[in-house]
Design an enzyme around this catalytic site. Structure first.
Site, PDB file in Angstrom:
ATOM      1  N   PRO A  88       3.205 -10.751  -0.904  1.00  0.00           N
ATOM      2  CA  PRO A  88       1.960 -11.282  -1.484  1.00  0.00           C
ATOM      3  C   PRO A  88       1.163 -10.165  -2.149  1.00  0.00           C
ATOM      4  O   PRO A  88       0.869  -9.146  -1.534  1.00  0.00           O
ATOM      5  CB  PRO A  88       1.203 -11.830  -0.264  1.00  0.00           C
ATOM      6  CG  PRO A  88       1.750 -11.060   0.906  1.00  0.00           C
ATOM      7  CD  PRO A  88       3.178 -10.742   0.571  1.00  0.00           C
ATOM      8  N   GLY A  90      -2.277  -9.891  -4.542  1.00  0.00           N
ATOM      9  CA  GLY A  90      -3.390 -10.680  -5.064  1.00  0.00           C
ATOM     10  C   GLY A  90      -3.655 -10.396  -6.536  1.00  0.00           C
ATOM     11  O   GLY A  90      -3.236  -9.383  -7.090  1.00  0.00           O
ATOM     12  N   SER A 117      -0.385 -15.009  -2.570  1.00  0.00           N
ATOM     13  CA  SER A 117      -1.600 -14.510  -1.910  1.00  0.00           C
ATOM     14  C   SER A 117      -2.695 -15.567  -1.925  1.00  0.00           C
ATOM     15  O   SER A 117      -2.802 -16.356  -2.872  1.00  0.00           O
ATOM     16  CB  SER A 117      -2.089 -13.255  -2.642  1.00  0.00           C
ATOM     17  OG  SER A 117      -3.407 -12.928  -2.252  1.00  0.00           O
ATOM     18  N   TYR A 141      -5.371 -15.219   4.015  1.00  0.00           N
ATOM     19  CA  TYR A 141      -6.432 -14.367   4.530  1.00  0.00           C
ATOM     20  C   TYR A 141      -7.346 -15.270   5.332  1.00  0.00           C
ATOM     21  O   TYR A 141      -7.801 -16.300   4.827  1.00  0.00           O
ATOM     22  CB  TYR A 141      -7.205 -13.690   3.393  1.00  0.00           C
ATOM     23  CG  TYR A 141      -6.577 -12.386   2.968  1.00  0.00           C
ATOM     24  CD1 TYR A 141      -6.216 -11.451   3.926  1.00  0.00           C
ATOM     25  CD2 TYR A 141      -6.357 -12.081   1.639  1.00  0.00           C
ATOM     26  CE1 TYR A 141      -5.636 -10.249   3.573  1.00  0.00           C
ATOM     27  CE2 TYR A 141      -5.782 -10.872   1.274  1.00  0.00           C
ATOM     28  CZ  TYR A 141      -5.426  -9.970   2.251  1.00  0.00           C
ATOM     29  OH  TYR A 141      -4.854  -8.783   1.902  1.00  0.00           O
ATOM     30  N   ARG A 176     -10.943   2.695  -0.352  1.00  0.00           N
ATOM     31  CA  ARG A 176     -10.071   3.005  -1.497  1.00  0.00           C
ATOM     32  C   ARG A 176     -10.819   3.853  -2.524  1.00  0.00           C
ATOM     33  O   ARG A 176     -11.635   3.353  -3.296  1.00  0.00           O
ATOM     34  CB  ARG A 176      -9.562   1.706  -2.098  1.00  0.00           C
ATOM     35  CG  ARG A 176      -8.805   0.878  -1.043  1.00  0.00           C
ATOM     36  CD  ARG A 176      -8.182  -0.349  -1.614  1.00  0.00           C
ATOM     37  NE  ARG A 176      -7.559  -1.134  -0.554  1.00  0.00           N
ATOM     38  CZ  ARG A 176      -7.035  -2.321  -0.744  1.00  0.00           C
ATOM     39  NH1 ARG A 176      -7.036  -2.870  -1.942  1.00  0.00           N
ATOM     40  NH2 ARG A 176      -6.488  -2.975   0.259  1.00  0.00           N
ATOM     41  N   HIS A 267       0.609  -2.460   4.668  1.00  0.00           N
ATOM     42  CA  HIS A 267      -0.099  -2.913   3.468  1.00  0.00           C
ATOM     43  C   HIS A 267       0.063  -1.887   2.326  1.00  0.00           C
ATOM     44  O   HIS A 267      -0.837  -1.683   1.518  1.00  0.00           O
ATOM     45  CB  HIS A 267      -1.580  -3.117   3.800  1.00  0.00           C
ATOM     46  CG  HIS A 267      -2.249  -4.214   3.014  1.00  0.00           C
ATOM     47  ND1 HIS A 267      -2.543  -5.442   3.562  1.00  0.00           N
ATOM     48  CD2 HIS A 267      -2.695  -4.269   1.740  1.00  0.00           C
ATOM     49  CE1 HIS A 267      -3.152  -6.187   2.657  1.00  0.00           C
ATOM     50  NE2 HIS A 267      -3.247  -5.499   1.534  1.00  0.00           N
ATOM     51  N   ARG A 270      -2.638   0.871   1.930  1.00  0.00           N
ATOM     52  CA  ARG A 270      -3.908   0.517   1.277  1.00  0.00           C
ATOM     53  C   ARG A 270      -5.018   0.200   2.267  1.00  0.00           C
ATOM     54  O   ARG A 270      -6.146  -0.036   1.886  1.00  0.00           O
ATOM     55  CB  ARG A 270      -3.691  -0.714   0.380  1.00  0.00           C
ATOM     56  CG  ARG A 270      -2.702  -0.492  -0.710  1.00  0.00           C
ATOM     57  CD  ARG A 270      -2.241  -1.810  -1.330  1.00  0.00           C
ATOM     58  NE  ARG A 270      -3.253  -2.495  -2.103  1.00  0.00           N
ATOM     59  CZ  ARG A 270      -3.616  -2.165  -3.338  1.00  0.00           C
ATOM     60  NH1 ARG A 270      -3.046  -1.135  -3.929  1.00  0.00           N
ATOM     61  NH2 ARG A 270      -4.539  -2.850  -3.987  1.00  0.00           N
ATOM     62  N   ASP A 298       7.907  -4.560   4.884  1.00  0.00           N
ATOM     63  CA  ASP A 298       7.524  -4.043   3.563  1.00  0.00           C
ATOM     64  C   ASP A 298       6.759  -2.738   3.723  1.00  0.00           C
ATOM     65  O   ASP A 298       6.472  -2.310   4.841  1.00  0.00           O
ATOM     66  CB  ASP A 298       6.731  -5.068   2.728  1.00  0.00           C
ATOM     67  CG  ASP A 298       5.257  -5.213   3.095  1.00  0.00           C
ATOM     68  OD1 ASP A 298       4.624  -4.248   3.558  1.00  0.00           O
ATOM     69  OD2 ASP A 298       4.731  -6.320   2.894  1.00  0.00           O
ATOM     70  N   GLY A 300       6.900   0.591   0.972  1.00  0.00           N
ATOM     71  CA  GLY A 300       7.652   1.787   0.597  1.00  0.00           C
ATOM     72  C   GLY A 300       9.055   1.526   0.089  1.00  0.00           C
ATOM     73  O   GLY A 300       9.779   2.480  -0.218  1.00  0.00           O
TER      74      GLY A 300
END
Ligand SMILES: Cc1cc2nc3c(=O)[nH]c(=O)nc-3n(C[C@H](O)[C@H](O)[C@H](O)COP(=O)(O)O)c2cc1C
Ligand SMILES: CCCCCCC(=O)C(=O)O
Length: 369
Positions: A88, A90, A117, A141, A176, A267, A270, A298, A300
């Protein structure tokens, strides 16, 4: 696709991740590219996710007839031709005007799940109408307005989606720095609103009609706990996967609480910087789960040999993230298909050279660390 010695690959298109990233940077604005490419904090985890794959070496087997590779995988009673799904991601109109429609169509052309997403530029129903009966999963979410979350789950179920992926590592956004530096927020620019706007229950939660603020209020849900998950289980008959599990204890709890699957993920570096590389978390989680529920992976994956390493460590399937959205930015649906073609072909070649003809034989493949 070109055919060379039985290998089909995507022609005239970036092949390595480095080339994909370089080409995507040329076609995306600085803010958008920074949003996709960067990680949280000092990007320690983002880097570690990639570097850690090199710690694992494949110890191949020989003389095992790998002439008819079969890399299909069975999950929740469905068979998918390849163990490579689309994670997913976004707000995909940030990469291309057709956004998620293009990615979902690309996944459909390979028969693999597109994981949509919550924060999509197209609604659940629009993606469903564009892709018919092809496999689709919905990433949820959680929402502070629980009924809005349940409403999306119901819409996904009614639209034929096959699983719910609840992301548990994003109860608030990570720190971020690239986005702060670029003063960039795709949500504030209007990306990713469409799926929310199409939800009447969510829309009824708005006090002043401000959709963006409503999404921000919904997505910031630090109270999320196992109790909410028990309520989610009551609302759907679809399999529920938790995305963002890294600790074996959380994996054990997930199994105990009747969760149907886990996605080991950080993630893509992130969220919380400094966390364990996702590939290092995979083995211990698999060991704890003991085959009781599927474990996906997931964070990498950059080439087919990474897929092989994740499968050898016990993942049932992997999800691509940044590589496919770079393909989307460069070439829309066709770009995502080319990225998928390369990943799938390199995975097949790598497995065959490792002496594994089918995923059922995966347990025979050893990794040295
Ligand atoms: C631009 C971008 C947007 C993302 N959006 C979501 C999202 O909406 N929901 C979610 O669960 N994960 C989201 N992720 C995380 C991905 O699902 C996946 O965990 C991550 O991309 C894996 O890392 P990798 O791309 O480095 O392989 C996003 C990742 C990126 C790069
Ligand atoms: C407030 C919008 C949240 C979008 C989150 C998308 C995402 O998961 C990401 O990593 O970015």
């Amino acid at each position: 696709m070109a055919k060379v010695e039985n290998i089909s690959f995507a022609e005239n298109f970036p092949i390595s991740f480095k080339e994909l990233e370089e080409e995507a940077e040329k076609v995306m604005g600085a803010g958008g590219f920074g949003y996709v490419q960067s990680g949280a904090g000092g990007e320690e985890t983002l880097k570690k996710n990639i570097e850690s794959f090199a710690k694992y070496s494949i110890v191949p087997r020989m003389l095992r007839d790998v002439s008819v590779p079969d890399i299909s995988v069975n999950l929740f009673g469905k068979t998918y031709p390849y163990p490579v799904f689309l994670a997913p991601i976004g707000m995909q109109r940030l990469e291309h005007s057709e956004g998620e429609l293009a990615s979902a169509r690309a996944a459909a052309s390979f028969g693999i799940p597109f994981i949509q997403s919550t924060v999509s530029s197209y609604s659940i129903e629009e993606i469903a109408n564009a892709t018919g009966t092809s496999p689709k999963w919905f990433q949820l979410y959680w929402s502070n307005y629980e009924d809005a979350a349940f409403s999306m789950v119901r819409r996904a179920e009614e639209s034929g989606y096959e699983a719910i992926v609840l992301t548990v590592d994003t109860v608030m956004m990570g720190w971020r720095e690239a986005d702060l530096r670029n003063n960039f927020s795709p949500l504030k620019l209007g990306y990713g609103k469409a799926n929310y706007e199409s939800d009447p229950v969510f829309m009824a939660t708005l006090h002043d009609g401000d959709v963006v603020q409503g999404i921000l209020d919904n997505i910031h849900h630090p109270t999320l706990s196992w109790e909410h998950i028990a309520r989610l289980k009551e609302k759907t008959n679809l399999p529920i996967l938790l995305k963002g599990i890294l600790h074996p204890e959380d994996a054990r709890l997930a199994v105990e609480k009747g969760i149907d699957g886990i996605i080991v993920s950080n993630h893509g570096g992130r969220q919380l910087d400094g966390v364990i590389a996702a590939i290092d978390a995979l083995g211990p989680v698999v060991k704890e789960v003991k085959g009781r529920i599927p474990v996906l992976f997931d964070s990498g994956i950059r080439r087919g040999s990474d897929v092989v390493k994740a499968l050898a460590l016990g993942a049932d399937a992997v999800c691509l993230g940044r590589p496919y959205v770079y393909g989307l930015a460069i070439g829309g649906q066709n770009g995502v298909e080319k990225v998928l073609a390369n990943f799938i072909e390199e995975t097949k070649v790598s497995l065959s050279l490792a002496g594994v003809g089918s995923l059922k034989e995966m347990a025979s493949l050893k990794l040295l660390r």
